[in-house]
Design a protein around this motif. Structure first.
Motif, PDB file in Angstrom:
ATOM      1  N   VAL A  14       9.405 -11.773  -9.387  1.00 44.66           N
ATOM      2  CA  VAL A  14      10.324 -11.132  -8.512  1.00 44.66           C
ATOM      3  C   VAL A  14       9.500 -10.223  -7.216  1.00 44.66           C
ATOM      4  N   ARG A  15       8.704  -9.446  -7.710  1.00 39.98           N
ATOM      5  CA  ARG A  15       8.001  -8.409  -6.783  1.00 39.98           C
ATOM      6  C   ARG A  15       7.169  -9.454  -5.891  1.00 39.98           C
ATOM      7  N   LEU A  16       6.568 -10.554  -6.559  1.00 37.07           N
ATOM      8  CA  LEU A  16       5.608 -11.231  -5.376  1.00 37.07           C
ATOM      9  C   LEU A  16       6.717 -12.134  -4.588  1.00 37.07           C
ATOM     10  N   SER A  17       7.670 -12.647  -4.994  1.00 39.21           N
ATOM     11  CA  SER A  17       8.608 -13.122  -4.195  1.00 39.21           C
ATOM     12  C   SER A  17       9.172 -12.349  -2.985  1.00 39.21           C
ATOM     13  N   GLU A  18       9.554 -11.170  -3.133  1.00 43.21           N
ATOM     14  CA  GLU A  18       9.920 -10.124  -2.412  1.00 43.21           C
ATOM     15  C   GLU A  18       8.645  -9.949  -1.250  1.00 43.21           C
ATOM     16  N   ASP A  19       7.670  -9.842  -1.954  1.00 47.27           N
ATOM     17  CA  ASP A  19       6.518  -9.523  -0.981  1.00 47.27           C
ATOM     18  C   ASP A  19       6.017 -10.626   0.050  1.00 47.27           C
ATOM     19  N   LEU A  20       6.448 -11.899  -0.455  1.00 50.94           N
ATOM     20  CA  LEU A  20       6.344 -13.008   0.360  1.00 50.94           C
ATOM     21  C   LEU A  20       7.466 -13.247   1.444  1.00 50.94           C
TER      22      LEU A  20
ATOM     23  N   CYS B 252      11.248 -24.262  -8.885  1.00 49.44           N
ATOM     24  CA  CYS B 252      12.236 -23.997  -9.877  1.00 49.44           C
ATOM     25  C   CYS B 252      11.958 -25.001 -10.851  1.00 49.44           C
ATOM     26  N   GLY B 253      12.936 -25.519 -11.398  1.00 50.74           N
ATOM     27  CA  GLY B 253      12.793 -26.551 -12.405  1.00 50.74           C
ATOM     28  C   GLY B 253      12.474 -27.962 -11.835  1.00 50.74           C
ATOM     29  N   SER B 254      12.937 -28.565 -10.685  1.00 47.14           N
ATOM     30  CA  SER B 254      12.400 -29.554  -9.974  1.00 47.14           C
ATOM     31  C   SER B 254      10.950 -29.379  -9.638  1.00 47.14           C
ATOM     32  N   GLY B 255      10.460 -28.155  -9.352  1.00 51.75           N
ATOM     33  CA  GLY B 255       9.113 -27.777  -8.865  1.00 51.75           C
ATOM     34  C   GLY B 255       8.242 -27.563  -9.751  1.00 51.75           C
ATOM     35  N   GLU B 256       8.699 -28.002 -11.205  1.00 47.73           N
ATOM     36  CA  GLU B 256       7.948 -27.771 -12.460  1.00 47.73           C
ATOM     37  C   GLU B 256       7.230 -26.122 -12.394  1.00 47.73           C
ATOM     38  N   PHE B 257       8.326 -25.388 -12.580  1.00 50.32           N
ATOM     39  CA  PHE B 257       7.792 -23.960 -12.932  1.00 50.32           C
ATOM     40  C   PHE B 257       7.029 -23.641 -14.019  1.00 50.32           C
ATOM     41  N   HIS B 258       7.448 -24.372 -14.978  1.00 50.97           N
ATOM     42  CA  HIS B 258       6.790 -24.242 -16.448  1.00 50.97           C
ATOM     43  C   HIS B 258       5.267 -24.606 -16.158  1.00 50.97           C
ATOM     44  N   ALA B 259       4.661 -25.280 -15.541  1.00 54.16           N
ATOM     45  CA  ALA B 259       3.579 -25.785 -15.246  1.00 54.16           C
ATOM     46  C   ALA B 259       2.629 -25.421 -14.195  1.00 54.16           C
ATOM     47  N   LEU B 260       3.098 -24.209 -13.567  1.00 53.29           N
ATOM     48  CA  LEU B 260       2.396 -23.692 -12.192  1.00 53.29           C
ATOM     49  C   LEU B 260       1.561 -22.351 -12.920  1.00 53.29           C
ATOM     50  N   SER B 261       0.340 -22.388 -12.136  1.00 59.50           N
ATOM     51  CA  SER B 261      -0.203 -21.044 -12.195  1.00 59.50           C
ATOM     52  C   SER B 261       0.361 -20.124 -11.243  1.00 59.50           C
ATOM     53  N   LYS B 262      -0.126 -18.838 -11.242  1.00 62.26           N
ATOM     54  CA  LYS B 262       0.350 -17.906 -10.396  1.00 62.26           C
ATOM     55  C   LYS B 262      -0.001 -18.153  -9.034  1.00 62.26           C
ATOM     56  N   ALA B 263      -1.221 -18.604  -8.853  1.00 64.34           N
ATOM     57  CA  ALA B 263      -1.653 -18.789  -7.600  1.00 64.34           C
ATOM     58  C   ALA B 263      -1.004 -20.199  -6.701  1.00 64.34           C
ATOM     59  N   GLU B 264      -0.708 -21.174  -7.656  1.00 63.82           N
ATOM     60  CA  GLU B 264       0.075 -22.280  -7.314  1.00 63.82           C
ATOM     61  C   GLU B 264       1.361 -21.882  -6.629  1.00 63.82           C
ATOM     62  N   TYR B 265       1.846 -20.920  -7.659  1.00 64.48           N
ATOM     63  CA  TYR B 265       3.574 -20.503  -7.414  1.00 64.48           C
ATOM     64  C   TYR B 265       3.304 -19.923  -6.070  1.00 64.48           C
ATOM     65  N   GLN B 266       2.485 -18.881  -5.689  1.00 61.24           N
ATOM     66  CA  GLN B 266       2.466 -18.216  -4.530  1.00 61.24           C
ATOM     67  C   GLN B 266       2.085 -19.150  -3.138  1.00 61.24           C
ATOM     68  N   THR B 267       1.317 -20.137  -3.538  1.00 61.37           N
ATOM     69  CA  THR B 267       1.025 -21.217  -2.428  1.00 61.37           C
ATOM     70  C   THR B 267       2.352 -21.905  -2.080  1.00 61.37           C
TER      71      THR B 267
END
Length: 312
Positions: free
Chosen positions: A94-100, A49-64
């Motif tokens: 959202v769909r990725l979050s549900e899958d994970l 989220c905000g503290s986790g620098e959402f704005h600066a993450l790639s999709k792969a990093e987000y998934q990690t």
């Protein structure tokens, strides 16, 4: 993953995004951060989220980051992800979050555009209808839903379990809490939410996101317990000794809402370097030393209680 229609309450945990020297996500440091928050009694994990620098993450990093959070939490506390930006990407996350295996998600503001209420309604509707996960709306910056818009959304989508406020319009907040009541959980998401929590508590907000919990969770708990118990003297002392001094540093530079957390964690011995991705800037040495002095004073006056060891 849970389908329970209930938002996390109490003090909410928002981990950072720790980076290695080569710029990649430090999964070990992230796992330590999350595990620490859970062991310290925070009610939930809000990852990327905000503290986790959402704005600066790639999709792969987000998934990690999401995978790590779900794995470490292991059902002990719910895991919510950050989604947002352009609408197609928000739906994809959202769909990725549900899958994970996440339990829900927090919808961050759409990119740049400040839409009319009908536009915001359709933005949230498009996102929420794509998943059965719990959803939390976020009043902040360019995405401020008014009462009528929020009513339409909560009547149509049982998935919406809470509204987080990072805007600070108390007249609007009163209108919402008094009209909608306990259909939603009300979360204080103002920058350094401890500062404004006394005002929010009085109008029905009983949960907040705590950046400080990443490095001094016992202070967050001590403060929140004192606030709920009506211990005004202790609340005042914590304000004067810790909250207001840290808040003055936070306001010294734009982006410190993120980087100051990492500085505090580094001071406390966590494997998180004082590094953030642009456009945020790391904490300057002068401010770093000021924060270090505040933490030293805090730990001396309000020491961490020893944990029970009977199970060893």
């Amino acid at each position: 993953m849970t389908t329970e229609r209930k938002s996390p309450t109490g003090i909410l945990g928002f981990p950072t995004a720790p980076f290695k020297e080569n710029g990649s996500i430090d999964e070990k440091a992230l796992a330590e951060n999350i595990d620490f928050l859970i062991k310290e009694g925070l009610s939930s994990i809000f990852i990327a989220c905000g503290s986790g620098e959402f704005h600066a993450l790639s999709k792969a990093e987000y998934q990690t980051m999401v995978k790590t959070a779900v794995s470490v939490a292991s059902g002990k506390v719910p895991v919510y992800t950050g989604v947002g930006g352009n609408i197609a990407y928000a739906v994809e996350l959202v769909r990725l979050s549900e899958d994970l295996g996440a339990d829900g998600y927090l919808i961050l503001p759409p990119y740049l555009i400040e839409g009319e209420q009908e536009g915001l309604y359709n933005y949230y509707k498009t996102i929420v209808k794509n998943s059965n996960l719990n959803a939390i709306l976020y009043n902040r910056d360019n995405a401020i839903v008014q009462l009528e818009t929020l009513q339409r959304l909560v009547e149509e989508f049982p998935q919406i379990v809470a509204l987080k406020d990072g805007h600070g319009n108390m007249e609007l907040n009163l209108e919402m809490t008094q009209t909608i009541g306990n259909r939603l959980e009300w979360l204080n998401g103002m920058p350094f939410a401890e500062i404004t929590m006394p005002a929010y508590t009085r109008i029905g907000f009983h949960s907040y996101s705590s950046a400080m919990s990443n490095y001094m969770p016992h202070i967050s708990k001590l403060y929140f317990d004192a606030l709920l118990e009506g211990n005004e003297q202790l609340v005042k002392e914590i304000y004067v000794d810790i909250l207001l001094p840290i808040n003055r540093i936070r306001k010294a530079r734009k982006g410190y809402a993120v980087s100051l957390i990492k500085a505090g964690m580094e001071i406390q011995g966590f494997s998180v370097a004082n590094t953030v991705r642009p456009p945020c800037v790391p904490v300057e040495r002068e401010h770093y030393e000021q924060l270090k002095s505040i933490i030293t004073l805090a730990l001396k006056k309000y020491p961490v209680e020893c944990k029970e060891t009977s199970n060893l």
